[in-house]
Scaffold this motif. Structure first.
Motif, PDB file in Angstrom:
ATOM      1  N   THR A 197      -1.822   5.996  -7.859  1.00 28.55           N
ATOM      2  CA  THR A 197      -1.692   5.588  -6.583  1.00 28.55           C
ATOM      3  C   THR A 197       0.191   4.661  -7.018  1.00 28.55           C
TER       4      THR A 197
ATOM      5  N   ASP B 220       4.932  -1.777   3.006  1.00 24.91           N
ATOM      6  CA  ASP B 220       4.485  -2.128   1.827  1.00 24.91           C
ATOM      7  C   ASP B 220       4.909  -1.404   1.189  1.00 24.91           C
TER       8      ASP B 220
ATOM      9  N   GLN C 265       3.605   2.411  -5.626  1.00 23.84           N
ATOM     10  CA  GLN C 265       4.357   1.960  -4.876  1.00 23.84           C
ATOM     11  C   GLN C 265       5.088   1.687  -5.665  1.00 23.84           C
TER      12      GLN C 265
ATOM     13  N   LYS D 139       4.225   1.351  -0.221  1.00 21.58           N
ATOM     14  CA  LYS D 139       2.951   2.256  -0.780  1.00 21.58           C
ATOM     15  C   LYS D 139       4.448   3.498  -0.575  1.00 21.58           C
TER      16      LYS D 139
ATOM     17  N   VAL E 147       7.746   6.541   1.622  1.00 23.31           N
ATOM     18  CA  VAL E 147       7.675   5.846   1.131  1.00 23.31           C
ATOM     19  C   VAL E 147       7.485   4.537   2.380  1.00 23.31           C
ATOM     20  N   SER E 148       5.747   3.208   2.954  1.00 26.52           N
ATOM     21  CA  SER E 148       5.685   2.654   3.247  1.00 26.52           C
ATOM     22  C   SER E 148       6.342   1.936   3.846  1.00 26.52           C
TER      23      SER E 148
END
Length: 138
Positions: free
Chosen positions: A74, A90, A76, A92, A86-87
């Motif tokens: 994972t 956050d 981030q 991620k 990409v979020s």
């Protein structure tokens, strides 16, 4: 062909990451040298030239779970970035939206992930996306 055990594989990646890869545009290493399971990593990407990312340094967290390298890590972003995979809340990385993660194979590595993200930063669709202020974090 014999499967290389997870820890042997991660130890190999650690040695490679400590030596530095390619042109120095991406680097990675363990978050904590005492992490005997080698699960938690830090990564750095220097933004590609001739893009809105040029001269920016992006920090990332990478987690290699128990099933690594059969399953991808994972990833981030700690540094704020505007990219379609990409979020925005956050940082991620959505593995379904990034080829290097969605097409993961045992031959893939932390290095291939970082290099793949950097390649996406330089792609036609992402090279001119407006970015958050430099130095801002999630």
């Amino acid at each position: 062909m014999a499967k290389i055990p997870r820890n042997f594989r991660l130890l190999e990646e650690l040695e490679k990451g400590e030596k530095g890869i390619g042109d120095g545009s991406c680097s990675y290493g363990l978050e904590d040298g005492d992490d005997i399971m080698m699960s938690y990593w830090n990564g750095t990407i220097i933004g590609p030239g001739h893009t809105v990312h040029e001269n920016r340094i992006y920090s990332l967290k990478i987690h290699c779970g128990d099933s690594y390298p059969d399953k991808p890590p994972t990833v981030q972003f700690l540094s704020r970035v505007n990219l379609p995979f990409v979020s925005s809340t956050d940082g991620k990385v959505d593995p379904t939206k990034l080829n290097v993660l969605s097409q993961w194979g045992r031959d893939s590595s932390i290095e291939t992930v970082l290099v793949g993200i950097r390649r996406e930063m330089a792609s036609f669709n992402n090279r001119k996306l407006p970015q958050p202020p430099e130095g801002s974090t999630f």
